[in-house]
Design a protein around this motif. Structure first.
Motif, mmCIF file in Angstrom:
data_model
loop_
_atom_site.group_PDB
_atom_site.id
_atom_site.type_symbol
_atom_site.label_atom_id
_atom_site.label_comp_id
_atom_site.label_asym_id
_atom_site.label_seq_id
_atom_site.Cartn_x
_atom_site.Cartn_y
_atom_site.Cartn_z
ATOM 1 N N VAL A 114 0.879 -1.215 -0.117
ATOM 2 C CA VAL A 114 -0.063 0.112 0.091
ATOM 3 C C VAL A 114 0.968 1.171 -0.164
ATOM 4 O O VAL A 114 1.717 1.283 0.923
ATOM 5 C CB VAL A 114 -0.788 0.017 1.266
ATOM 6 C CG1 VAL A 114 -1.770 1.372 1.368
ATOM 7 C CG2 VAL A 114 -1.637 -1.141 1.101
ATOM 8 N N THR A 115 0.666 2.051 -0.803
ATOM 9 C CA THR A 115 1.290 3.395 -0.765
ATOM 10 C C THR A 115 0.260 4.590 -1.170
ATOM 11 O O THR A 115 -0.410 4.349 -2.173
ATOM 12 C CB THR A 115 2.297 3.639 -1.844
ATOM 13 O OG1 THR A 115 2.053 4.011 -3.193
ATOM 14 C CG2 THR A 115 3.412 2.402 -1.983
ATOM 15 N N LEU A 116 0.030 5.323 -0.178
ATOM 16 C CA LEU A 116 -0.985 6.540 -0.352
ATOM 17 C C LEU A 116 -0.269 7.812 0.115
ATOM 18 O O LEU A 116 0.327 8.063 1.149
ATOM 19 C CB LEU A 116 -1.874 6.309 0.535
ATOM 20 C CG LEU A 116 -3.060 4.948 0.205
ATOM 21 C CD1 LEU A 116 -3.945 4.963 1.297
ATOM 22 C CD2 LEU A 116 -3.524 5.259 -1.220
ATOM 23 N N HIS A 117 -0.468 8.792 -0.720
ATOM 24 C CA HIS A 117 0.219 10.123 -0.256
ATOM 25 C C HIS A 117 -0.629 11.283 -0.933
ATOM 26 O O HIS A 117 -0.307 12.575 -0.658
ATOM 27 C CB HIS A 117 1.704 10.345 -0.750
ATOM 28 C CG HIS A 117 2.099 10.436 -2.192
ATOM 29 N ND1 HIS A 117 1.899 9.267 -3.301
ATOM 30 C CD2 HIS A 117 2.356 11.323 -2.945
ATOM 31 C CE1 HIS A 117 2.256 9.701 -4.179
ATOM 32 N NE2 HIS A 117 2.492 11.069 -4.069
ATOM 33 N N ARG A 118 -1.356 10.966 -1.730
ATOM 34 C CA ARG A 118 -2.290 12.325 -2.685
ATOM 35 C C ARG A 118 -2.928 13.073 -1.358
ATOM 36 O O ARG A 118 -3.820 12.498 -0.769
ATOM 37 C CB ARG A 118 -3.253 11.712 -3.470
ATOM 38 C CG ARG A 118 -2.643 10.901 -4.664
ATOM 39 C CD ARG A 118 -1.897 11.773 -5.802
ATOM 40 N NE ARG A 118 -1.352 11.113 -6.819
ATOM 41 C CZ ARG A 118 -0.274 11.794 -7.289
ATOM 42 N NH1 ARG A 118 0.152 12.701 -7.120
ATOM 43 N NH2 ARG A 118 0.751 10.927 -7.978
ATOM 44 N N PRO A 119 -2.980 14.434 -1.672
ATOM 45 C CA PRO A 119 -3.833 15.325 -0.766
ATOM 46 C C PRO A 119 -5.413 14.820 -0.769
ATOM 47 O O PRO A 119 -5.862 14.786 0.357
ATOM 48 C CB PRO A 119 -3.707 16.435 -1.507
ATOM 49 C CG PRO A 119 -2.590 16.638 -2.248
ATOM 50 C CD PRO A 119 -2.201 15.167 -2.722
ATOM 51 N N SER A 120 -5.722 14.169 -1.920
ATOM 52 C CA SER A 120 -6.969 13.755 -1.866
ATOM 53 C C SER A 120 -7.455 12.655 -1.094
ATOM 54 O O SER A 120 -8.490 12.382 -0.405
ATOM 55 C CB SER A 120 -7.577 13.528 -3.302
ATOM 56 O OG SER A 120 -7.016 12.357 -3.809
ATOM 57 N N ASN A 121 -6.502 12.001 -0.822
ATOM 58 C CA ASN A 121 -6.576 10.427 0.282
ATOM 59 C C ASN A 121 -6.165 11.084 1.752
ATOM 60 O O ASN A 121 -6.668 10.510 2.743
ATOM 61 C CB ASN A 121 -5.860 9.349 -0.311
ATOM 62 C CG ASN A 121 -6.278 8.477 -1.178
ATOM 63 O OD1 ASN A 121 -7.769 8.560 -1.104
ATOM 64 N ND2 ASN A 121 -5.884 8.237 -2.158
ATOM 65 N N VAL A 122 -5.307 12.074 1.872
ATOM 66 C CA VAL A 122 -4.619 11.920 3.152
ATOM 67 C C VAL A 122 -4.884 13.230 4.001
ATOM 68 O O VAL A 122 -4.560 13.538 5.136
ATOM 69 C CB VAL A 122 -2.891 11.591 3.322
ATOM 70 C CG1 VAL A 122 -2.894 10.179 2.524
ATOM 71 C CG2 VAL A 122 -2.066 12.561 2.541
ATOM 72 N N ASP A 123 -4.985 14.448 3.096
ATOM 73 C CA ASP A 123 -5.044 15.645 3.775
ATOM 74 C C ASP A 123 -6.385 15.917 4.438
ATOM 75 O O ASP A 123 -6.225 16.717 5.539
ATOM 76 C CB ASP A 123 -4.956 16.790 2.725
ATOM 77 C CG ASP A 123 -3.500 16.789 2.276
ATOM 78 O OD1 ASP A 123 -2.658 16.465 2.851
ATOM 79 O OD2 ASP A 123 -3.198 17.883 1.569
ATOM 80 N N GLU A 124 -7.476 15.320 4.579
ATOM 81 C CA GLU A 124 -8.602 15.756 5.284
ATOM 82 C C GLU A 124 -8.756 14.120 6.188
ATOM 83 O O GLU A 124 -8.465 13.226 5.578
ATOM 84 C CB GLU A 124 -9.710 15.765 4.286
ATOM 85 C CG GLU A 124 -9.738 17.181 4.097
ATOM 86 C CD GLU A 124 -10.898 17.644 2.766
ATOM 87 O OE1 GLU A 124 -11.824 16.731 2.729
ATOM 88 O OE2 GLU A 124 -10.754 18.189 2.020
ATOM 89 N N GLN A 125 -9.117 14.430 7.283
ATOM 90 C CA GLN A 125 -9.322 13.665 8.269
ATOM 91 C C GLN A 125 -10.353 12.400 7.876
ATOM 92 O O GLN A 125 -10.010 11.267 7.988
ATOM 93 C CB GLN A 125 -9.761 14.190 9.683
ATOM 94 C CG GLN A 125 -9.913 13.009 10.581
ATOM 95 C CD GLN A 125 -9.956 13.760 12.189
ATOM 96 O OE1 GLN A 125 -9.934 14.965 12.445
ATOM 97 N NE2 GLN A 125 -10.028 12.893 13.377
ATOM 98 N N GLY A 126 -11.474 12.960 7.214
ATOM 99 C CA GLY A 126 -12.663 12.078 6.858
ATOM 100 C C GLY A 126 -12.002 11.124 5.712
ATOM 101 O O GLY A 126 -12.415 9.722 5.938
ATOM 102 N N SER A 127 -11.126 11.425 4.836
ATOM 103 C CA SER A 127 -10.998 10.653 3.842
ATOM 104 C C SER A 127 -9.803 9.774 4.100
ATOM 105 O O SER A 127 -9.776 8.561 3.759
ATOM 106 C CB SER A 127 -10.336 11.507 2.655
ATOM 107 O OG SER A 127 -11.097 12.556 2.267
ATOM 108 N N LEU A 128 -9.069 10.218 5.085
ATOM 109 C CA LEU A 128 -7.800 9.412 5.403
ATOM 110 C C LEU A 128 -8.596 8.300 6.367
ATOM 111 O O LEU A 128 -8.165 7.009 6.288
ATOM 112 C CB LEU A 128 -6.745 10.147 6.057
ATOM 113 C CG LEU A 128 -5.624 9.327 6.697
ATOM 114 C CD1 LEU A 128 -4.784 8.597 5.562
ATOM 115 C CD2 LEU A 128 -4.619 10.567 7.193
ATOM 116 N N ALA A 129 -9.418 8.648 7.085
ATOM 117 C CA ALA A 129 -10.055 7.779 8.017
ATOM 118 C C ALA A 129 -10.855 6.571 7.288
ATOM 119 O O ALA A 129 -10.624 5.393 7.540
ATOM 120 C CB ALA A 129 -10.951 8.361 8.964
#
Ligand code: UD1
Length: 387
Positions: free
Chosen positions: A218-233
């Motif tokens: 797994v590799t995730l770093h895009r703002p759309s996935n990690v910058d907002e708490q809801g998306s990251l959760a």
């Protein structure tokens, strides 16, 4: 009277961030192998600077030390882009280039293109014409603007030319050469570090990872996935479910680690089923991709590497600028759609998932084709024009 021919200025190649290094390394090699090519100069903007994000990859790729490091570091997009421009200008003034070569779609790509084009220096964009059609992605803005202002555009897939034509770019400037990222992959694959070595180095639980039917990377770093708490959760909840069926290995980008900490989400990471690693070197990453049962990612490069290696890839984004990895390769764009992701994982575990083929000209020779076109192109430009 004969005038002494002037030595042409260098081909100034720019790197800034991790995904640039594997693209520039084979291009510099191909240019250096061409006796008719001007010398190359390597400029690092310093957008990425951590040992894990930078030095290790340079060593893995046998990329020579940069001639200049602009040391810009992190910042907002405006700060970072502006600072790169401010610091790149004196470099081109001191050593006027024959052309500036930029790759990919990071802030360094656009910033250096802008500086060069306004000084009348030709700009060459490698990996031109890719479009996600999602202007909320910072990289999409960088792609659109870089392609508009550069002189020579090298593409990785045929569909890119149509994107460029639609934007009014003359197809005379566009050349389909293949994928330089795959040049690096094919040159390095034999040196890929086996996952068991990576796990041992990191004290990871090899019992967990060794005994079952493999692991997911797994590799995730895009703002759309990690910058907002809801998306990251949401992403972490989906990964948590998958990890109960297949152990997951997660090399964490510094951006992602910082967000998990800031949002207090470590409790969502089940360390009995998910192995969290620091960012890995290039050869370690190749080893992990090659031997993974499946890959879940939001990286552009990894979508291509999994297609080249025939490893099933689920892209946790709403779109991809690399449609060929879906049309011909092993990639499926799944967003954060829990049901779809669970179904794809089940299919992969049961029957290996989607099969693909390696796209046209992803053959390890794209850099050679670039050198074979660029060197005579520069020579023609340097010829005097008589009225
Ligand atoms: C950048 C690129 C992205 C690429 C990614 C690969 C842009 C707009 N984005 O995103 O396209 O996929 O690189 O990694 O150019 N940081 C460190 N150490 C470093 C570098 C960054 O700790 O060496 C941390 C900093 O907190 C920084 C954050 O990561 O603020 C983000 O770095 P930045 O360069 O802004 O963008 P990336 O997310 O890495």
């Amino acid at each position: 009277m004969h005038e002494l021919a002037q030595t042409p200025g260098p081909i100034t190649c720019v790197v800034g961030a991790r995904p640039n290094y594997m693209k520039v390394a084979p291009v510099i090699r191909a240019l250096r192998a061409d006796a008719a090519a001007p010398r190359t100069m390597l400029v690092h903007t310093g957008q990425h600077y951590d040992v894990a994000m930078n030095d290790r990859l340079f060593a893995d790729l046998k990329l020579r030390k940069p001639d200049v490091n602009l040391d810009v570091g992190s910042g907002t997009h405006a700060q970072q882009t502006a600072e790169i421009m401010r610091r790149f200008e004196p470099v081109v003034d001191a050593s006027p280039p024959s052309c500036v070569v930029v790759v990919g779609d990071v802030n360094s790509t656009l910033a250096c293109s802008l500086v060069a084009v306004k000084k009348g220096i030709p700009v060459v964009h490698i990996e031109a014409g890719l479009r996600s059609f999602d202007r909320t992605m910072p990289e999409e803005i960088n792609r659109l603007l870089t392609d508009q202002i550069c002189d020579v555009l090298y593409t990785t897939e045929r569909a890119a030319a149509e994107n460029l034509r639609r934007e009014g770019i003359s197809l005379e400037r566009v050349h389909f050469v293949g994928n330089v990222m795959i040049d690096s992959l094919l040159a390095s694959l034999q040196y890929a570090v086996p996952p068991s070595v990576v796990f041992a180095h990191n004290g990871a639980d090899t019992v967990l990872l060794g005994e079952e039917r493999g692991f997911g990377l797994v590799t995730l770093h895009r703002p759309s996935n990690v910058d907002e708490q809801g998306s990251l959760a949401q992403a972490l909840a989906i990964l948590g479910e998958i990890s109960q069926e297949l152990p997951l290995v997660c090399p964490l980008h510094p951006r992602t680690r910082e967000r998990i900490e800031r949002f207090g989400l470590w409790r969502m990471v089940d360390v009995r089923r998910m192995v969290v690693l620091p960012p890995q070197g290039y050869l370690e990453t190749l080893g992990l991709i090659k031997d993974a049962t499946l890959v879940i990612t939001d990286s552009g490069g990894i979508q291509e590497e999994t297609t080249a290696l025939g490893v099933p890839c689920l892209t946790m984004r709403e779109n991809t600028e690399r449609p060929i990895t879906v049309e011909q390769g092993t990639n499926v764009v799944v967003g954060r759609d829990r049901t779809l992701i669970r179904r794809c994982v089940a299919e992969i575990l049961a029957a290996g998932g989607k099969r693909g083929r390696v796209p046209e000209l992803w053959d390890g020779r794209a850099s050679e084709r670039i050198a074979a076109h660029l060197v005579p192109w520069l020579a023609r430009r340097a010829e005097p024009v008589y009225a």
